[in-house]
Each structure stands twice: as C-alpha cells, then as structure tokens.
Motif scaffolding. Structure first.
Motif, short mmCIF file in Angstrom:
data_model
loop_
_atom_site.label_atom_id
_atom_site.label_comp_id
_atom_site.label_asym_id
_atom_site.label_seq_id
_atom_site.Cartn_x
_atom_site.Cartn_y
_atom_site.Cartn_z
N PHE A 83 0.84 -1.21 0.00
CA PHE A 83 0.00 0.00 0.00
C PHE A 83 0.87 1.26 0.00
N ILE A 84 1.97 1.22 0.78
CA ILE A 84 2.88 2.37 0.84
C ILE A 84 3.51 2.63 -0.53
N ILE A 85 3.93 1.55 -1.20
CA ILE A 85 4.53 1.70 -2.53
C ILE A 85 3.50 2.24 -3.52
N LEU A 86 2.24 1.77 -3.39
CA LEU A 86 1.18 2.26 -4.26
C LEU A 86 0.97 3.76 -4.09
N VAL A 87 0.91 4.20 -2.84
CA VAL A 87 0.71 5.62 -2.56
C VAL A 87 1.90 6.44 -3.06
N ARG A 88 3.12 5.95 -2.82
CA ARG A 88 4.32 6.68 -3.25
C ARG A 88 4.39 6.75 -4.77
N SER A 89 4.00 5.69 -5.46
CA SER A 89 4.04 5.68 -6.92
C SER A 89 3.05 6.67 -7.50
N ILE A 90 1.82 6.66 -6.97
CA ILE A 90 0.81 7.62 -7.44
C ILE A 90 1.26 9.05 -7.15
N SER A 91 1.84 9.27 -5.98
CA SER A 91 2.33 10.61 -5.62
C SER A 91 3.43 11.06 -6.56
N ALA A 92 4.36 10.13 -6.89
CA ALA A 92 5.46 10.46 -7.81
C ALA A 92 4.92 10.83 -9.18
N PHE A 93 3.92 10.08 -9.65
CA PHE A 93 3.31 10.37 -10.96
C PHE A 93 2.65 11.74 -10.96
N LEU A 94 1.88 12.02 -9.94
CA LEU A 94 1.18 13.31 -9.86
C LEU A 94 2.17 14.47 -9.75
N VAL A 114 16.03 13.50 -17.11
CA VAL A 114 16.74 12.38 -16.49
C VAL A 114 16.74 12.50 -14.96
N ILE A 115 17.03 13.71 -14.47
CA ILE A 115 17.08 13.92 -13.02
C ILE A 115 15.70 13.74 -12.39
N MET A 116 14.69 14.34 -13.01
CA MET A 116 13.33 14.22 -12.48
C MET A 116 12.87 12.77 -12.47
N GLY A 117 13.20 12.04 -13.53
CA GLY A 117 12.82 10.63 -13.59
C GLY A 117 13.48 9.81 -12.50
N ALA A 118 14.76 10.08 -12.25
CA ALA A 118 15.49 9.35 -11.22
C ALA A 118 14.92 9.63 -9.82
N ILE A 119 14.64 10.90 -9.56
CA ILE A 119 14.08 11.27 -8.25
C ILE A 119 12.70 10.66 -8.06
N ALA A 120 11.88 10.71 -9.11
CA ALA A 120 10.53 10.15 -9.03
C ALA A 120 10.58 8.63 -8.80
N ALA A 121 11.52 7.96 -9.46
CA ALA A 121 11.65 6.51 -9.28
C ALA A 121 12.03 6.18 -7.84
N ASN A 122 12.94 6.94 -7.28
CA ASN A 122 13.32 6.73 -5.88
C ASN A 122 12.16 7.03 -4.93
N LEU A 123 11.39 8.05 -5.28
CA LEU A 123 10.24 8.39 -4.45
C LEU A 123 9.21 7.26 -4.46
N ALA A 124 9.10 6.59 -5.60
CA ALA A 124 8.10 5.53 -5.72
C ALA A 124 8.54 4.22 -5.07
N PHE A 125 9.81 3.84 -5.21
CA PHE A 125 10.22 2.49 -4.84
C PHE A 125 11.29 2.39 -3.76
N ASN A 126 12.06 3.44 -3.56
CA ASN A 126 13.17 3.36 -2.61
C ASN A 126 12.70 3.80 -1.22
N GLU A 127 12.31 2.82 -0.42
CA GLU A 127 11.79 3.13 0.92
C GLU A 127 12.88 3.53 1.91
N LYS A 128 14.15 3.29 1.54
CA LYS A 128 15.24 3.65 2.43
C LYS A 128 15.50 5.15 2.45
N MET A 129 15.05 5.83 1.41
CA MET A 129 15.27 7.27 1.32
C MET A 129 14.07 8.01 1.89
N GLU A 130 14.35 9.04 2.66
CA GLU A 130 13.30 9.83 3.29
C GLU A 130 12.50 10.59 2.21
N VAL A 131 11.19 10.55 2.34
CA VAL A 131 10.32 11.24 1.39
C VAL A 131 10.61 12.74 1.36
#
Length: 239
Positions: free
Chosen positions: A8-19, A45-62
């Motif tokens: 559920f957390i990954i789902l929320v983070r992914s939707i948030s990154a997309f928006l 490239v930078i925006m894509g990398a940050i968004a990907a980390n926001l969606a899937f990398n739970e080790k990094m602080e939102v």
C-alpha cells in the motif's frame, strides 16, 4: 498483513510520484514535451530518477526527495526564464545549430565534432526523403538532435513564386541579425550581412534595435522583422 502495508505504501508513493511529475511538467511548460535539447534532457533524467526513488526506494526519506524535486524544478524553471531573456545563457545551456552541409559540400570537421559518421548523416537525410546527398544545398544539426535540410533548387517542390520569377538571387542560409532586442554584430560580420540596410529600415518605421524581437535576412535577400509590439487586435490563441 505487513506485506499488504508495504504494498500500500509503494502504491501511494508511486501515485504521488506520478502526480508530482505531472505537476512539474505543467510548471516547466510544453517545451519539456517536445524534442529535447541539453537542458531539457538533463532535467528529464534527473526528475525521472528522483521520481523513481520516491516511488520504490523506501530507504530514502520522502522529505529529502521532495526537497530535491523542488530544487531541481526551481533551477530548471529559472534557467528557462533566463534563456528567454539572455541569448548568451541560451547558447550556454542549449548550444547552437551546427552546419553539416554548406553549398552542397559536407563539412567533415563539423561531423566529427558532433560524433556523426557519414552513414548516420545519410540515414538522417533519408528520413527527410533525401536519398541522394547531391540534392542537398544546406543541412543543419539542430540543438534537439534533428537535422534540417534545404534542397538545391532543381530538387524542390515548385511554388507559384518560383514560376512568377525568372531571375532569382543566389540563395544562402538566413542571417539572424537581431534577437531579443540585441544586435548580433558577430553574426552579421561573419555572414557579410548589411547592418546599414537593417538600421535604415528600422529608422523608416521609427523603430530602434531594442524594439525588435527578431530580425533575419532571408535566403532570398529579404529582411524579416518582428517587433515586440505586434499590434494584433484579435490574437488567435492567447495562453
């Protein structure tokens, strides 16, 4: 249960990154969606990398990722504004077109500087429906990586203007003389443009160089001038 929460957390983070990316793209404008130059490519490239980390990398602080997004969005937005106001900044951030073929001659040195082979040049020409390099008068590598082609007269589509004129002046690449209210002295000097002709025409319209948004001496020898104040009564599209 723990796995469901993680999902559920990954789902929320992914939707948030997309928006967030959708909002950022709207802020940066339509240029981000077109063929990209250096500035747009780096931003994407930078925006894509940050968004990907926001969606899937739970080790990094939102909050850290959000700060990065804000910083890079602000930097890209300010740079795009500076590009509009300063040609020097625009040239540094985006570069300038490179002539690959001039007067029907291939400029091998310019090909090498842009890491292009003759095969890749021919491929790009074929994509422009040019299968014989002998048909090309000018070819330019644009800042977005696309190649623009001017064919030699015998190989162009005939227009009414071509039929109505018997003797036409020898064509050349257009010479940009004024951009953003600034006289391009070096450009005029290198291309043997007529500065006096430009200033005389401006004077006849009671205008100065600072009143001009863009002025270019066309390939047919005619001067095209666009002023900051267009005096349009009913513009077709206003954003």
């Amino acid at each position: 249960m723990l796995h469901l929460i993680d999902h559920f957390i990954i789902l929320v983070r992914s939707i948030s990154a997309f928006l967030l990316l959708l909002i950022i793209t709207r802020i940066l404008g339509k240029q981000t969606l077109s063929n990209m130059n250096f500035h747009d490519f780096v931003t994407a490239v930078i925006m894509g990398a940050i968004a990907a980390n926001l969606a899937f990398n739970e080790k990094m602080e939102v909050i850290h990722l959000l700060i990065s997004l804000v910083v890079f969005t602000g930097t890209s937005y300010l740079l795009s504004k500076w590009n509009l106001k300063s040609r020097k900044v625009r040239l540094l951030a985006e570069g300038s077109p490179t002539v690959l073929i001039e007067g029907g001659k291939v400029l091998e040195e310019n090909l090498g500087k842009n890491k292009l082979t003759l095969d890749s040049l021919n491929e790009a020409l074929r994509q422009k429906d040019v299968f014989d390099i002998n048909e090309v008068e000018y070819a330019l590598l644009e800042v977005n990586g696309q190649i623009s082609v001017m064919k030699k007269k015998p190989f162009r589509t005939v227009t009414i203007q071509d039929i109505s004129k018997e003797d036409q002046p020898k064509e050349r690449l257009p010479i940009e003389m004024i951009m953003d209210g600034q006289l391009l002295k070096e450009n005029i000097r290198l291309n043997h443009g007529s500065k006096d002709q430009l200033l005389k025409q401006l004077s006849s319209h009671r205008k100065q160089v600072s009143d001009v948004f863009y002025a270019v001496l066309g390939s047919n020898g005619k001067l095209y001038i666009d002023y900051y104040t267009d005096q349009l009564q009913h513009p077709i599209d206003v954003e």
